[in-house]
Design a protein around this motif. Structure first.
Motif, mmCIF file in Angstrom:
data_model
loop_
_atom_site.group_PDB
_atom_site.id
_atom_site.type_symbol
_atom_site.label_atom_id
_atom_site.label_comp_id
_atom_site.label_asym_id
_atom_site.label_seq_id
_atom_site.Cartn_x
_atom_site.Cartn_y
_atom_site.Cartn_z
ATOM 1 N N GLU A 1 -6.319 -69.556 -61.990
ATOM 2 C CA GLU A 1 -6.101 -68.579 -60.910
ATOM 3 C C GLU A 1 -5.228 -69.186 -59.816
ATOM 4 O O GLU A 1 -4.297 -68.546 -59.319
ATOM 5 N N VAL A 2 -5.513 -70.432 -59.434
ATOM 6 C CA VAL A 2 -4.721 -71.101 -58.397
ATOM 7 C C VAL A 2 -3.297 -71.339 -58.897
ATOM 8 O O VAL A 2 -2.329 -71.083 -58.168
ATOM 9 N N ASP B 1 -6.200 -79.496 -56.036
ATOM 10 C CA ASP B 1 -6.896 -80.316 -55.060
ATOM 11 C C ASP B 1 -7.900 -79.480 -54.281
ATOM 12 O O ASP B 1 -7.567 -78.414 -53.772
ATOM 13 N N HIS B 2 -9.114 -79.972 -54.207
ATOM 14 C CA HIS B 2 -10.087 -79.420 -53.266
ATOM 15 C C HIS B 2 -9.668 -80.002 -51.924
ATOM 16 O O HIS B 2 -9.727 -81.223 -51.731
ATOM 17 N N MET B 3 -9.184 -79.154 -51.019
ATOM 18 C CA MET B 3 -8.666 -79.649 -49.746
ATOM 19 C C MET B 3 -9.619 -80.672 -49.145
ATOM 20 O O MET B 3 -9.214 -81.751 -48.750
ATOM 21 N N VAL B 4 -10.871 -80.315 -49.030
ATOM 22 C CA VAL B 4 -11.899 -81.290 -48.668
ATOM 23 C C VAL B 4 -12.543 -81.682 -49.993
ATOM 24 O O VAL B 4 -13.195 -80.848 -50.637
ATOM 25 N N PRO B 5 -12.313 -82.919 -50.440
ATOM 26 C CA PRO B 5 -12.811 -83.330 -51.757
ATOM 27 C C PRO B 5 -14.316 -83.111 -51.927
ATOM 28 O O PRO B 5 -15.075 -83.110 -50.950
ATOM 29 N N LEU B 6 -14.726 -82.950 -53.163
ATOM 30 C CA LEU B 6 -16.129 -82.688 -53.454
ATOM 31 C C LEU B 6 -17.046 -83.773 -52.881
ATOM 32 O O LEU B 6 -18.081 -83.457 -52.281
ATOM 33 N N ALA B 7 -16.669 -85.038 -53.051
ATOM 34 C CA ALA B 7 -17.506 -86.127 -52.523
ATOM 35 C C ALA B 7 -17.565 -86.066 -50.997
ATOM 36 O O ALA B 7 -18.628 -86.294 -50.405
ATOM 37 N N GLY C 1 -11.646 -67.542 -51.913
ATOM 38 C CA GLY C 1 -11.710 -66.643 -50.771
ATOM 39 C C GLY C 1 -10.794 -67.030 -49.624
ATOM 40 O O GLY C 1 -10.608 -66.256 -48.688
ATOM 41 N N ASP C 2 -10.230 -68.218 -49.663
ATOM 42 C CA ASP C 2 -9.277 -68.672 -48.663
ATOM 43 C C ASP C 2 -8.258 -69.545 -49.388
ATOM 44 O O ASP C 2 -8.638 -70.538 -50.014
ATOM 45 N N THR C 3 -6.997 -69.181 -49.309
ATOM 46 C CA THR C 3 -5.960 -69.883 -50.071
ATOM 47 C C THR C 3 -5.779 -71.334 -49.654
ATOM 48 O O THR C 3 -5.107 -72.094 -50.349
ATOM 49 N N ARG C 4 -6.398 -71.734 -48.566
ATOM 50 C CA ARG C 4 -6.269 -73.122 -48.103
ATOM 51 C C ARG C 4 -7.319 -74.047 -48.712
ATOM 52 O O ARG C 4 -7.234 -75.261 -48.562
ATOM 53 N N ALA C 5 -8.303 -73.512 -49.416
ATOM 54 C CA ALA C 5 -9.394 -74.322 -49.953
ATOM 55 C C ALA C 5 -8.985 -75.125 -51.187
ATOM 56 O O ALA C 5 -9.442 -76.250 -51.381
ATOM 57 N N LEU C 6 -8.143 -74.540 -52.023
ATOM 58 C CA LEU C 6 -7.687 -75.170 -53.263
ATOM 59 C C LEU C 6 -6.169 -75.090 -53.291
ATOM 60 O O LEU C 6 -5.601 -74.032 -53.027
ATOM 61 N N VAL C 7 -5.513 -76.183 -53.640
ATOM 62 C CA VAL C 7 -4.056 -76.198 -53.610
ATOM 63 C C VAL C 7 -3.516 -76.984 -54.807
ATOM 64 O O VAL C 7 -4.040 -78.040 -55.157
#
Length: 176
Positions: free
Chosen positions: A30-31, A71-77, A100-106
């Motif tokens: 999707e991304v 990339d998870h903008m804020v990494p999972l860890a 839900g927000d295009t900035r979360a995953l890039v």
């Protein structure tokens, strides 16, 4: 501001690349489809071929999805350290697949994403200095959207960088 704690973290605690809308296309696909600057062809069960994407972290175009990571903008860890350790499995899955927000995953080059790893802006920044304000905005939005804390070094870095990004407006919708 809060101290961070990685105790008990396992990447598998965040079920990711699911097909939330049951259309046969997982979050990664999707991304990729949403961010393509030259659309790829899609065959079978959302097999992506061809296409071109712009990896803004280093201001370069990448041909073919194989050269990209999502990339998870804020990494999972980092999310775990900052509060996600107390979330339910469903909340962590929702975070890991946040469309839900295009900035979360890039979509970014695999090389740049792997150099970032689990680091926050106190430890890592994109190699293209022209993207600093965008990166800081996106990081701040994701942290705010999900109610995640920042450790003292991270908070200082964000504040220091924000001083040079005075024209940036930050808005977001809370996810949880």
């Amino acid at each position: 501001m809060a101290a961070e704690d990685r105790t008990g973290y396992e990447r598998m605690a965040f079920k990711h690349w699911v097909d939330s809308d049951a259309d046969g296309c997982n979050t990664r696909a999707e991304v990729l489809l949403a961010e393509a600057i030259e659309p790829p062809t899609v065959s079978g069960r959302y097999t992506i071929n061809g296409g071109i994407w712009h990896s803004y972290y280093e201001d370069t175009d990448v041909q073919g999805a194989r050269g990209l990571d999502i990339d998870h903008m804020v990494p999972l860890a980092e999310a775990w350290d900052s509060g996600a350790s107390t979330w339910s499995a469903q909340e962590r899955q929702d975070y890991a697949n946040d469309l839900g927000d295009t900035r979360a995953l890039v979509a970014v080059s695999a090389r740049e994403n792997r150099s970032k790893a689990d680091q926050d802006p106190d430890q890592w920044l994109p190699s293209d200095p022209e993207t600093l304000c965008r990166y800081i905005e996106e990081w701040t939005v994701v942290k705010s959207r999900w109610g995640l804390s920042a450790d003292p070094g991270e908070a200082t870095a964000l504040t220091d960088f924000a001083d040079s990004c005075r024209d940036t407006r930050i808005t977001c919708t809370v996810a949880r």
